[in-house]
Scaffold this motif. Sequence first.
Motif, short mmCIF file in Angstrom:
data_model
loop_
_atom_site.label_atom_id
_atom_site.label_comp_id
_atom_site.label_asym_id
_atom_site.label_seq_id
_atom_site.Cartn_x
_atom_site.Cartn_y
_atom_site.Cartn_z
N ASN A 133 2.00 -7.07 11.78
CA ASN A 133 0.91 -6.96 12.66
C ASN A 133 -0.11 -7.70 12.01
N VAL A 164 10.15 -5.79 8.96
CA VAL A 164 10.62 -5.37 10.52
C VAL A 164 9.40 -5.54 11.42
N ARG A 165 8.17 -5.42 11.03
CA ARG A 165 7.29 -5.47 11.94
C ARG A 165 6.11 -6.10 11.35
N HIS A 200 5.35 -3.84 8.13
CA HIS A 200 6.32 -2.66 7.54
C HIS A 200 7.62 -3.37 7.15
N TRP A 201 8.29 -2.67 6.18
CA TRP A 201 9.52 -3.24 5.36
C TRP A 201 10.69 -2.32 5.69
N ILE A 244 0.86 -1.17 0.06
CA ILE A 244 0.05 -0.02 0.18
C ILE A 244 0.89 1.08 -0.04
N ALA A 266 8.72 0.47 3.35
CA ALA A 266 7.17 -0.11 2.42
C ALA A 266 6.25 -0.73 3.66
N VAL A 267 5.04 -0.44 3.22
CA VAL A 267 3.69 -1.06 3.98
C VAL A 267 3.24 -2.11 3.03
N SER A 316 -2.79 -7.06 10.19
CA SER A 316 -3.10 -6.60 8.76
C SER A 316 -2.15 -5.78 8.03
N THR A 317 -1.19 -5.55 8.92
CA THR A 317 -0.32 -4.57 8.22
C THR A 317 1.32 -5.05 8.52
N ALA A 362 -0.30 -4.68 3.16
CA ALA A 362 -1.83 -4.91 4.05
C ALA A 362 -2.32 -5.85 3.47
N LYS A 363 -3.14 -6.62 4.21
CA LYS A 363 -4.38 -7.31 3.83
C LYS A 363 -5.47 -6.29 3.89
N ARG A 364 -6.17 -5.84 2.71
CA ARG A 364 -7.43 -5.13 2.54
C ARG A 364 -8.36 -5.87 3.00
#
Lengths: 268, 268
Positions: B81, B78-79, B86-87, B56, B103-104, B83-84, B106-108
């Motif tokens: 969650n 690097v994290r 972080h790269w 996203i 980058a992020v 549904s999201t 996500a599962k929409r």
Amino acid sequence: MHPLDEALQMQQQDPGLYTAATHPGYANAVGPFGGITAAQLLQAALLHPQRLGEPISQTVHFAAPVNEGEFVINAQPVRTNRSTQHWLIQASQDGHMVAMATAVFAKRRDTWSGVDATFPHNLPDPQSVAPMQWQKRPEFTNRYDLRYFDGVIPHELSGQERPHGQSSLWVRDEPPRPLDFAALASICDVFFPRIMIRRQRWVMIGTITLTSYFHADSALLTQVGSDYVLGVARAQVYRDGYFDQSAEVWSAKGDLLATTHQMVYFKD
Amino acid sequence: MHPLDEALQMQQQDPGLYTAATHPGYANAVGPFGGITAAQLLQAALLHPQRLGEPISQTVHFAAPVNEGEFVINAQPVRTNRSTQHWLIQASQDGHMVAMATAVFAKRRDTWSGVDATFPHNLPDPQSVAPMQWQKRPEFTNRYDLRYFDGVIPHELSGQERPHGQSSLWVRDEPPRPLDFAALASICDVFFPRIMIRRQRWVMIGTITLTSYFHADSALLTQVGSDYVLGVARAQVYRDGYFDQSAEVWSAKGDLLATTHQMVYFKD
């Protein structure tokens, strides 16, 4: 001491390695206001002895909830060129990353300059605009004097959707404080979530990533001092759980100080 | 094989660790076209076995010149969650960092959706617009079918300044190729530097940092296929060596696929 300066206090362990802490005055509904985290991460780079020039961009990733209390910031220049410097800034709490930022610092030079964006005209005097009132006021909003004159969330939400989520407001730190890069980085996240302006109802949201471009140098920020700045914020698209919003931050004299963009999670 | 797919070829050393290479077809005046670097960095995350959902957002820092030849990409979440995700994605050549991205993914979810940005009307048919011609054509521009119908750089530059640097164009990969996230990430950097549109003269420039927000999911990208997409690009302010530019990328049917922003160094 001003609450923002309290929030920006950090203890250096090593160059670029600092212990910082959340500040109760900048609490949001859950965790700290994103703008204060952005300011703290930028401040860590600003304090670094190897810093080159002044910030021209910052991207913050709000990776995980930040719990009340201390956290560690590690701000390191990863590439220093003749006139630009790229930064990686990581914040962790109890050994887990909670936020990450990148930034560019640069030595500016006198060049041809120009502006394509249009400074709004017929602006009301800040003193003639009522400070924002709302039903559920997170603590951090008391650290800002927010005077929306277009696209305000009314005290009572009608649920009657508007055609767009644009807003305009005068804003400054409360109490007033001379503008600097940390304050500007924080103000870049002060705009109410656009989806609530458009939908005119409360929506659960969370900023995922925020990018701010700083067009002012410190001399221009000094000129602005503790005057109100003008914010104009809009969304572009809301789709399947995420929307983007952008804003311009102008001085009252019409200098474009910053442009800022973010992607926001929503549940609606 | 399509040149973009050739450029996206990389050899996995470990999960997230890849050897990639510059592609002569995407060369810019100096080093590779920034869009192809953005696509390669995103591709590294897309290939990672621990990837969650779809991109996203992506922020790229063009930290140093990339020399022709191989480079190493290290893309790590690097994290993660619910549904999201972080790269942090770093590219190095001969042991030195040349580019860095975050980058992020996500599962929409299906939510209320809406659009505030306005899809331009009275658009010309792409086939009725002449492909761009210019004096000094970097090689990568031959990998795109660029059909500017507003704010074009003419073949002969007059030096007569325009009031703004806005442009509109139809664009697709050349030869045509179905749109995916890597192609879209690259197209987000395809817009001519705004300062040259405004100034109508050649200016030495370099993108420092680029942030793209992806509003489309892969199902929508599949619908677009290899059709032209519409790009609308503008600058906001040019000041003391740096300007920002923003663009929207729309499908021909009026879906806002991406919004993108960058800070650009200039010498003028």
